[in-house]
Design an enzyme around this catalytic site. Structure first.
Site, PDB file in Angstrom:
ATOM      1  N   GLY A  91       0.664  -1.232   0.044  1.00 20.42           N
ATOM      2  CA  GLY A  91       0.128  -0.039   0.020  1.00 20.42           C
ATOM      3  C   GLY A  91       0.794   1.311   0.000  1.00 20.42           C
ATOM      4  N   LYS A 103      16.909   5.936   2.862  1.00 12.73           N
ATOM      5  CA  LYS A 103      16.869   5.234   4.394  1.00 12.73           C
ATOM      6  C   LYS A 103      15.547   4.506   4.683  1.00 12.73           C
ATOM      7  CE  LYS A 103      20.156   8.452   6.591  1.00 12.73           C
ATOM      8  NZ  LYS A 103      20.118   9.527   7.521  1.00 12.73           N
ATOM      9  N   GLY A 104      14.311   5.031   3.975  1.00 11.07           N
ATOM     10  CA  GLY A 104      13.432   4.469   4.355  1.00 11.07           C
ATOM     11  C   GLY A 104      12.399   5.182   5.203  1.00 11.07           C
ATOM     12  N   GLY A 109       8.901   4.372   6.037  1.00 12.10           N
ATOM     13  CA  GLY A 109       7.468   3.765   6.391  1.00 12.10           C
ATOM     14  C   GLY A 109       7.143   3.905   7.853  1.00 12.10           C
ATOM     15  N   GLU A 110       8.026   3.986   8.610  1.00  9.72           N
ATOM     16  CA  GLU A 110       7.640   3.955  10.027  1.00  9.72           C
ATOM     17  C   GLU A 110       7.947   5.422  10.790  1.00  9.72           C
ATOM     18  OE1 GLU A 110       7.869  -0.563  11.385  1.00  9.72           O
ATOM     19  OE2 GLU A 110       8.860  -0.279   9.417  1.00  9.72           O
TER      20      GLU A 110
HETATM   21 MO1  MOS Z   1       6.582  -2.956  10.039  1.00 10.90          MO
HETATM   22  S1  MOS Z   1       6.003  -3.067  11.832  1.00 10.90           S
HETATM   23  O1  MOS Z   1       8.224  -3.526  10.302  1.00 10.90           O
HETATM   24  O2  MOS Z   1       5.666  -3.931   8.965  1.00 10.90           O
END
Ligand code: MOS
Length: 752
Positions: free
Chosen positions: A464, A715-716, A718-719
């Site tokens: 997503g 580096k990313g 998503g979180e």
């Molecule tokens: Mo994320 S909690 O590493 O899917």
């Protein structure tokens, strides 16, 4: 050729998603498919004394009812990462044991989904009930692991007692975070079809290679006999990272009835058959000298785990990396309850630990009479405080400065309650965001045709986030093609190896493999065209030919468009496998990833510490009489290396920040502690922020270059966005009201 990286590209899969032609796991209907439903345990701990399936079997449409007594060929996953955050070590329906509430006790197969669910409701179970409890007991808690496994779970540097004794100001406090449960829009689902010894499983997954390897190992099949298909995932965030009982039960049921079976887990069952964010207690002791320099840093994290697994997402590894301090002590503890084993949920330790750390820093700033941003600045560091290696890049204070400008931090008056607007008490709060840059080995296959099309294939996932789009952008940039000409296929276990789409790794790791493949296409074509008798690059040393933006260039300035060069070959196309390996990856890590596991290198390597950073600032308004809490403004600035797609990255960071509002003010799984049950197991009572809760959310992405993390410098993200939001809101609530709220979620009743 237009620049494709670091631009705002609309998702290439958007038309398929909005028209419904994107196929999710629960959309497939293999011929002759039957429907499954789970019956789950009414108690948390005990034994199934008797299970009566007669009524269920008599229900029209029901074909079979399976319990622990009659499910043939049920092969739970053992050994293969069982007992970790992706897969519990205890598997229900192997025997009569009950170890958590809501554990599957029967599996009904029927001609329709409705008949299967009616059948499941007609199962009659009698239990011998043992004592159960959900508790967070410091006296009962223990340090994770033993012997060598303890490495990193306890850290000591310098002399903490001395650091506290010499401090001008200290803060000592505990911060508490609750159980939280995943509620992705796409329900958990699995469809299994056996054809002889060949098995196909459709299931939304963040790691198709892990799923395939685990299933193959459980059933003693070659991995080539197991197909795992997951092209689209309707929200994952950690909930679809592992191998869970509902999948293995569906596989066994399909085998037993000799027909494909599809199971869609119900929303209430999603709270007990998969993973969740465990509750936690974060204990901090900080000391600082009169200038604000930290002299002591202690963090003891206690998080909940099941009775049968010791699963921890170590948050002390993150907090100890934040600020310079000579005297550090951290400890990672667990406390057991009668639940299923918890696991990953967006920023699986950072959300909880930074709720603690960033409030403790705020409390310290107040005691020192300092601006909280300045306290971070004074303790900023370019070396990891424990590992003593430099950060590969660290733009923490640049982030604070940027967000302070956009937010207007300078308008803040520091005294509690000093900012009001009519009956509203106004508070400004801030907090640090960070996320580790985890990197894993990856491959990718790229085939480019002289017609101007490229095909990109790898076992990565679009959960997503926009992965289809960024992979196309990476290829388009190097090959000199439009993004639409780059066709990306992902989400099958037999595609070239790509790592788990967890830990914010996919863009960095899998993306680097696509990038490498495109460089190799340039090399391979250079060899071919230089060997041709004619053509602009004929006779040139191929090692000297460079590929940039789709143009091959010789040292003498001669050029040839890549498309033209590919078209001039006899095949008219070229195909390569790209690889991402990093010097910090050991052979064991690469091997683990290739075997379907998690061979993560970083965030701390022998040379460098790799983290993304950011800063969030929030305005909170608390109504003087009703105590209503509002968040009219939430701003964040983030530095995470190269931003591949400014639109999808913006959405991810904004989504994380909004989830942070939910963590701060709404989300909690309520528990019946003596009965060890989760209570509000539905999205009517499990609150999440809605549009009315979310006002202005502003995201700024800073330019940051990092040549160490990977060739793309990614580096990313998503979180990253969720980390710090809850602390920033708690700090703002304190600024508005003088109430220091150290437990999530923060509610109106806390402000009375
Ligand atoms: Mo994320 S909690 O590493 O899917």
């Amino acid at each position: 050729m237009a620049q494709t990286i670091n631009t705002a590209v609309t998702r290439t899969d958007a038309p398929r998603k909005v028209t419904g032609s994107a196929t999710y796991a629960a959309d497939v209907m293999p011929a002759g498919m039957l429907h499954g439903a789970l019956a789950t345990s009414a108690i948390a701990v005990g034994t199934l004394a008797r299970i009566d399936t007669a009524k269920a079997e008599a229900e029209p449409g029901v074909i079979a009812v399976f319990t622990h007594e009659n499910l043939p060929d049920y092969k739970p996953v053992k050994g293969f990462y069982a007992g970790g955050p992706g897969s519990a070590s205890f598997w229900p329906m192997e025997n009569a044991r009950i170890r958590y509430a809501g554990q599957p006790i029967a599996y009904v197969v029927a001609q329709t989904a409705a008949a299967a669910r009616r059948g499941a409701q007609l199962i009659e179970a009698r239990y011998e009930t043992d004592e159960s409890r959900i508790t967070m007991d410091a006296d009962d808690s223990f340090v994770v692991g033993a012997g060598e496994d303890r490495e990193g779970m306890v850290t000591t540097k310098g002399d903490l007692a001395q650091g506290l004794a010499t401090a001008a100001q200290t803060v000592e406090a505990e911060y508490i975070t609750p159980f939280q449960h995943h509620n992705p829009m796409e329900m958990f689902a699995a469809t299994a079809e056996w054809r002889g010894d060949r098995l196909t499983v459709w299931m939304p997954s963040q790691s198709v290679r892990t799923l395939r390897a685990g299933i193959a190992q459980a059933y003693g099949l070659a991995e080539t006999s197991v197909r795992v298909i997951s092209p689209f995932v309707g929200g994952a965030f950690g909930s679809k990272a592992g191998i869970t009982p509902y999948t293995m039960l569906t596989i066994a049921a399909a085998k037993a009835v000799g027909a494909p079976v599809r199971l869609i887990v119900t929303r209430p069952q999603m709270y007990t058959v998969a993973t969740f964010r465990p509750e936690s207690v974060q204990r901090f002791r900080l000391g600082a000298d009169a200038e604000g320099k930290l002299t002591a840093f202690e963090h003891i994290e206690m998080s909940q785990t099941s009775q049968f697994d010791e699963v921890v997402n170590p948050g002390t590894h993150m907090t100890r990396a934040m600020y310079a301090c000579p005297n550090i002590h951290t400890e990672q503890r667990l406390s057991r309850s009668d639940t299923n084993t918890g696991g990953f949920m967006r920023a699986p330790n950072e959300m909880q630990t930074f709720f603690g750390l960033e409030q403790a820093m705020d409390e310290l700033a107040i005691k020192l009479g300092m601006d909280p941003v300045e306290l971070r600045r004074i303790n900023d560091t370019d070396r990891h405080p424990v590992a003593d290696v430099p950060f590969s890049s660290r733009s923490l204070m640049e982030s604070y400065d940027a967000v302070a400008r956009s937010f207007g931090w300078a308008d803040r008056t520091p005294e509690v309650g000093s900012m009001t607007d009519g009956d509203w008490l106004v508070g400004y709060g801030c907090a640090t965001a960070t996320y580790p840059t985890n990197i894993l080995a990856s491959n990718a296959r790229v085939r480019m045709q002289g017609t101007g099309l490229a095909y990109i294939e790898l076992a990565a996932h679009d959960v997503g986030t926009g992965t289809y789009t960024i992979m196309a952008q990476i290829a388009a940039a190097r090959l000199g093609l439009p993004v639409e000409a780059c066709d990306v296929v992902m989400g099958e276990g037999d595609m070239p190896v790509a790592p788990i789409s967890g830990g914010s790794t996919t863009a960095a790791s899998a993306g680097s493999a696509v990038h490498d493949a495109c460089i190799k296409i340039g090399h391979q074509i250079a060899v071919q065209v230089s060997a041709m008798p004619q053509g602009p690059l004929s006779g040139v040393d191929p090692a000297q030919i460079a590929l940039e933006n789709g143009i091959l260039t010789a040292p003498d300035g001669q050029t040839q468009p890549l498309i033209e060069a590919v078209a001039s070959t006899p095949e008219g196309e070229v195909e390569v496998i790209g690889e991402f390996r990093h010097k910090a990856m050991t052979d064991e890590m690469i091997k683990a990833t290739f075997q379907g596991g998690y061979g993560t290198a970083g965030p701390v390597t022998p040379e460098m510490a790799m983290f993304a950073f950011g800063a969030e600032m929030v305005e909170v308004r608390v109504h003087r009489w009703t105590h209503e809490i509002r968040v009219p403004r939430l701003h964040g600035a983030f530095a995470a290396g190269t931003i591949l797609n400014r639109k999808t990255a913006h959405s991810q960071l904004m989504g994380g920040m909004i989830w942070g509002i939910g963590s701060a003010l709404h989300e909690v799984t309520e528990t019946d502690k003596p009965r060890a049950r989760f209570l509000n197991t539905n999205i009517a009572e499990y609150l999440i922020p809605v549009n009315a809760d979310v006002r202005e959310v502003r995201v700024e992405m800073l330019d940051e270059r990092d040549d160490y993390v990977n060739p793309l410098g990614v580096k990313g993200i998503g979180e990253l966005g969720i980390v710090g939001t809850a602390a920033a809101i708690a700090n703002a609530v304190h600024h508005a009201t003088g109430k220091r709220l150290r437990q999530l979620p923060i509610r109106m009743s806390d402000l009375v």
